[in-house]
Design an enzyme around this catalytic site. Structure first.
Site, mmCIF file in Angstrom:
data_model
loop_
_atom_site.group_PDB
_atom_site.id
_atom_site.type_symbol
_atom_site.label_atom_id
_atom_site.label_comp_id
_atom_site.label_asym_id
_atom_site.label_seq_id
_atom_site.Cartn_x
_atom_site.Cartn_y
_atom_site.Cartn_z
ATOM 1 N N ARG A 1 -13.173 35.133 0.332
ATOM 2 C CA ARG A 1 -13.360 33.830 0.948
ATOM 3 C C ARG A 1 -13.343 32.701 -0.074
ATOM 4 O O ARG A 1 -12.774 31.634 0.192
ATOM 5 C CB ARG A 1 -14.669 33.814 1.755
ATOM 6 C CG ARG A 1 -14.985 32.494 2.466
ATOM 7 C CD ARG A 1 -13.815 31.924 3.226
ATOM 8 N NE ARG A 1 -13.177 32.859 4.146
ATOM 9 C CZ ARG A 1 -12.020 32.654 4.752
ATOM 10 N NH1 ARG A 1 -11.331 31.549 4.488
ATOM 11 N NH2 ARG A 1 -11.525 33.548 5.576
ATOM 12 N N LYS B 1 -13.296 9.831 -4.703
ATOM 13 C CA LYS B 1 -13.607 10.192 -3.315
ATOM 14 C C LYS B 1 -13.311 11.678 -3.114
ATOM 15 O O LYS B 1 -12.362 12.079 -2.447
ATOM 16 C CB LYS B 1 -12.803 9.320 -2.352
ATOM 17 C CG LYS B 1 -13.171 7.843 -2.456
ATOM 18 C CD LYS B 1 -12.306 6.978 -1.570
ATOM 19 C CE LYS B 1 -12.668 5.503 -1.726
ATOM 20 N NZ LYS B 1 -11.792 4.608 -0.931
ATOM 21 N N LYS C 1 -16.238 -2.769 -10.196
ATOM 22 C CA LYS C 1 -15.730 -2.980 -8.849
ATOM 23 C C LYS C 1 -16.386 -4.214 -8.232
ATOM 24 O O LYS C 1 -17.165 -4.927 -8.871
ATOM 25 C CB LYS C 1 -15.942 -1.722 -8.020
ATOM 26 C CG LYS C 1 -15.301 -0.477 -8.650
ATOM 27 C CD LYS C 1 -15.136 0.644 -7.685
ATOM 28 C CE LYS C 1 -13.984 0.385 -6.737
ATOM 29 N NZ LYS C 1 -13.721 1.521 -5.832
ATOM 30 N N GLU D 1 -11.896 -4.763 -11.198
ATOM 31 C CA GLU D 1 -11.316 -4.910 -9.861
ATOM 32 C C GLU D 1 -11.265 -6.394 -9.502
ATOM 33 O O GLU D 1 -12.235 -7.113 -9.678
ATOM 34 C CB GLU D 1 -12.148 -4.153 -8.835
ATOM 35 C CG GLU D 1 -11.623 -4.286 -7.417
ATOM 36 C CD GLU D 1 -12.496 -3.553 -6.406
ATOM 37 O OE1 GLU D 1 -13.153 -4.227 -5.597
ATOM 38 O OE2 GLU D 1 -12.536 -2.308 -6.446
ATOM 39 N N ASP E 1 -7.102 -5.142 -5.573
ATOM 40 C CA ASP E 1 -7.678 -4.436 -4.430
ATOM 41 C C ASP E 1 -7.369 -5.119 -3.107
ATOM 42 O O ASP E 1 -7.569 -6.329 -2.948
ATOM 43 C CB ASP E 1 -9.200 -4.335 -4.605
ATOM 44 C CG ASP E 1 -9.833 -3.414 -3.577
ATOM 45 O OD1 ASP E 1 -9.353 -2.274 -3.441
ATOM 46 O OD2 ASP E 1 -10.798 -3.837 -2.918
#
Length: 308
Positions: free
Chosen positions: A125, A160, A192, A225, A247
């Site tokens: 698995r 992410k 950011k 950013e 962005d």
């Protein structure tokens, strides 16, 4: 155990065998990191024992199995699979038939494994879970890369990622032909929108960062950013950075920003970029395009370990 072999390959010992496999040379793909990941994943799954195998399969039983491909895409995890089998049982004999990055179709056989039946079932698995997810990421990465043809843009991943599975997800991006962005919060500074807002502006955020690096003696690349042409200009005025992120800008805004920057810093487009829009974004002249969906919104490639 993994080591370096001639020609830039890495090798790993499989019971009595020495099996050469391709491993990208990313700094995070260390023997220690891979071993830690595998052991934690096995501890999560096996606990105090694989009681299904222990209860139903004689200890002396030996069998074999192969990995059957049931979908179309790019294979990934071939260098990881033997490490899992070895951790479960060093006597298992792993034979690769395909390689990471191979284009596969239903019916292809990726590898065979032979040895104690209980051990094969215990490792099954984890091997499949990793390879299905990694192959899905590699497949989508390769697909998006085809949409960048004729441009200079390179495809980046993001943070992410799935907690405790980042090592495999970023590895899969490499296998699919993408480029890894920073691995974590520790190896690059990205200022950011929230950093900029909390610091009081672009110039203030950059200045504070330089003061921090000087105080701590660290040398880390700095990316800022920006959300508008005004912020781009502020970043240019401040200087002392290594990349400018653009962005959530429209293609027209991106073209203006690229012209304004004029090659002084590499540029990265980010924010909601999809396979429908990535080609147009690439044609604006940006150097990089980051796509979170590479790791957070992919479909796994269907694979199955079958006795034969």
């Amino acid at each position: 155990m993994i080591g370096k072999a001639p020609g830039g390959l890495y090798w790993q010992r499989q019971g009595p065998y020495l099996c050469s496999v391709q491993l990208p040379t990313a700094s995070y793909l260390t023997p220690e990191a891979l071993t830690t990941f595998i052991r934690l994943a096995l501890a999560e799954d096996v606990g105090d024992g694989d009681h299904s195998a222990l209860s139903s399969i004689p200890a002396e039983a030996r069998n074999r199995a192969h990995l059957l491909v049931k979908g179309e895409g790019i294979l990934a995890g071939m260098a990881l699979a033997p490490l899992v089998f070895e951790e479960v049982d060093p006597t298992l004999q792993f034979t690769p038939l395909l390689h990471d990055g191979a284009a596969v179709k239903p019916g292809d056989i990726a590898f065979t494994v032979e040895g104690p039946a209980r051990s094969i079932l215990t490792a099954e698995r984890l091997v499949i879970n990793c390879m299905q997810r990694m192959s899905g990421i590699a497949t989508y990465t390769a697909h998006l890369n085809t949409l960048l043809a004729g441009t200079k843009a390179q495809l980046l991943d993001t943070r992410k990622t799935t907690p405790n599975f980042r090592i495999c997800e970023k590895w899969a991006v490499l296998i699919g032909g993408g480029v890894n962005h920073r691995y974590g919060l520790f190896d690059m500074i990205i200022l950011k929108d929230n950093h900029v807002d909390y610091a009081g502006g672009v110039a203030q955020a950059i200045a504070a960062t330089h003061a921090y690096l000087a105080k701590t003696g660290r040398q880390l690349p700095i990316e800022i950013e920006t959300r508008s042409l005004a912020e781009v200009q502020q970043a240019l005025d401040a200087g002392g950075i290594d990349r400018i992120m653009l962005d959530n800008m429209s293609p027209d805004q991106l073209r203006e920003a690229v012209a304004l920057i004029g090659g002084r810093y590499p540029t990265e487009a980010s924010g909601g970029i999809t396979e429908q829009t990535i080609g147009e974004v690439a044609r604006t002249g940006v150097d990089y395009i980051s796509v979170g969906a590479l790791t957070h919104s992919v479909k796994s490639l269907d694979l199955s370990l079958k006795a034969y």
